[in-house]
Design a protein around this motif. Structure first.
Motif, PDB file in Angstrom:
ATOM      1  N   ALA A  11       4.060 -13.536  12.495  1.00 51.75           N
ATOM      2  CA  ALA A  11       4.879 -12.668  11.636  1.00 51.75           C
ATOM      3  C   ALA A  11       5.570 -11.583  12.457  1.00 51.75           C
ATOM      4  O   ALA A  11       6.759 -11.310  12.273  1.00 51.75           O
ATOM      5  CB  ALA A  11       4.015 -12.048  10.545  1.00 51.75           C
ATOM      6  N   ASP A  51       8.454 -12.782   7.127  1.00 48.40           N
ATOM      7  CA  ASP A  51       7.407 -12.211   7.983  1.00 48.40           C
ATOM      8  C   ASP A  51       6.242 -11.605   7.208  1.00 48.40           C
ATOM      9  O   ASP A  51       5.080 -11.846   7.542  1.00 48.40           O
ATOM     10  CB  ASP A  51       7.980 -11.244   9.017  1.00 48.40           C
ATOM     11  CG  ASP A  51       8.704 -10.039   8.430  1.00 48.40           C
ATOM     12  OD1 ASP A  51       8.826  -9.923   7.206  1.00 48.40           O
ATOM     13  OD2 ASP A  51       9.178  -9.208   9.242  1.00 48.40           O
ATOM     14  N   ASP A  69       7.705  -4.204  11.071  1.00 46.41           N
ATOM     15  CA  ASP A  69       8.664  -4.769  10.120  1.00 46.41           C
ATOM     16  C   ASP A  69       9.698  -3.719   9.695  1.00 46.41           C
ATOM     17  O   ASP A  69      10.898  -3.961   9.750  1.00 46.41           O
ATOM     18  CB  ASP A  69       7.926  -5.324   8.901  1.00 46.41           C
ATOM     19  CG  ASP A  69       8.866  -5.864   7.850  1.00 46.41           C
ATOM     20  OD1 ASP A  69       9.771  -6.650   8.187  1.00 46.41           O
ATOM     21  OD2 ASP A  69       8.704  -5.494   6.667  1.00 46.41           O
TER      22      ASP A  69
END
Length: 179
Positions: A11, A51, A69
């Motif tokens: 991810a 992700d 992220d």
């Protein structure tokens, strides 16, 4: 399943790939290569949509993964909005204020000290809207449309300068109230 304690996850690899796509996208905008810009933009959206669910499904979701992220999203938008600002599409202040707001978000969340990320009301919606701001002129130019005009987008950009400032003030007020 408990979250694993590593940042080297598939991810986070997707987030890193999204970050790497920021420069080609910004470059493509700067040289008006709308096909490349659209491809990089779509890649960024696809990796952003995948992700988080991938991390959760694999039991690898973590605070630092969330920060990676969010940082990748912010840096992607800042880079491409900077390129769009250099063409006059958006105000030059927009990518700058997004940068400052993101730094405030990270500092306020204290995620590096192990606390959860905390988004403000306005900040959450602005984060999504920044991708819309990036994509609108890319898609418009790819398709050869004249609407929305750069003048309209520039005005909308100023609206987002204001809403980002409101988000920052909202976060500051909440922080002061906690003290």
């Amino acid at each position: 399943m408990a979250a694993r304690k590593t940042i080297l996850t598939p991810a986070n690899g997707l987030s890193a790939a999204r970050l790497l796509s920021a420069l080609p996208c910004a470059y493509a905008v700067a040289v008006s290569n709308w096909g490349l810009a659209a491809a990089a933009f779509l890649f960024a959206i696809a990796t952003d949509m995948v992700d988080g669910p991938l991390a959760r499904r694999r039991g690898e979701a973590s605070r630092i993964g969330g920060l990676i992220d969010h940082a990748t999203d912010a840096l992607f938008c800042i880079a491409v909005l900077g390129a769009l600002a250099s063409t006059g599409t958006y105000p030059a202040l927009l990518p700058f204020i997004i940068s400052v707001a993101f730094l405030q978000y990270v500092a306020d969340s204290r995620v590096l000290a192990g606390q959860e990320l905390r988004a403000s009301r306005f900040g959450r919606y602005n984060g999504i809207a920044y991708f819309v701001l990036v994509g609108t002129p890319i898609v418009r130019n790819l398709l050869g449309w004249s609407w929305p005009s750069d003048a309209l987008l520039h005005g909308i950009g100023w609206v987002f300068v204001v809403t980002t400032a409101i988000s920052m003030i909202d976060r500051l007020r909440a922080r002061i109230a906690q003290s």
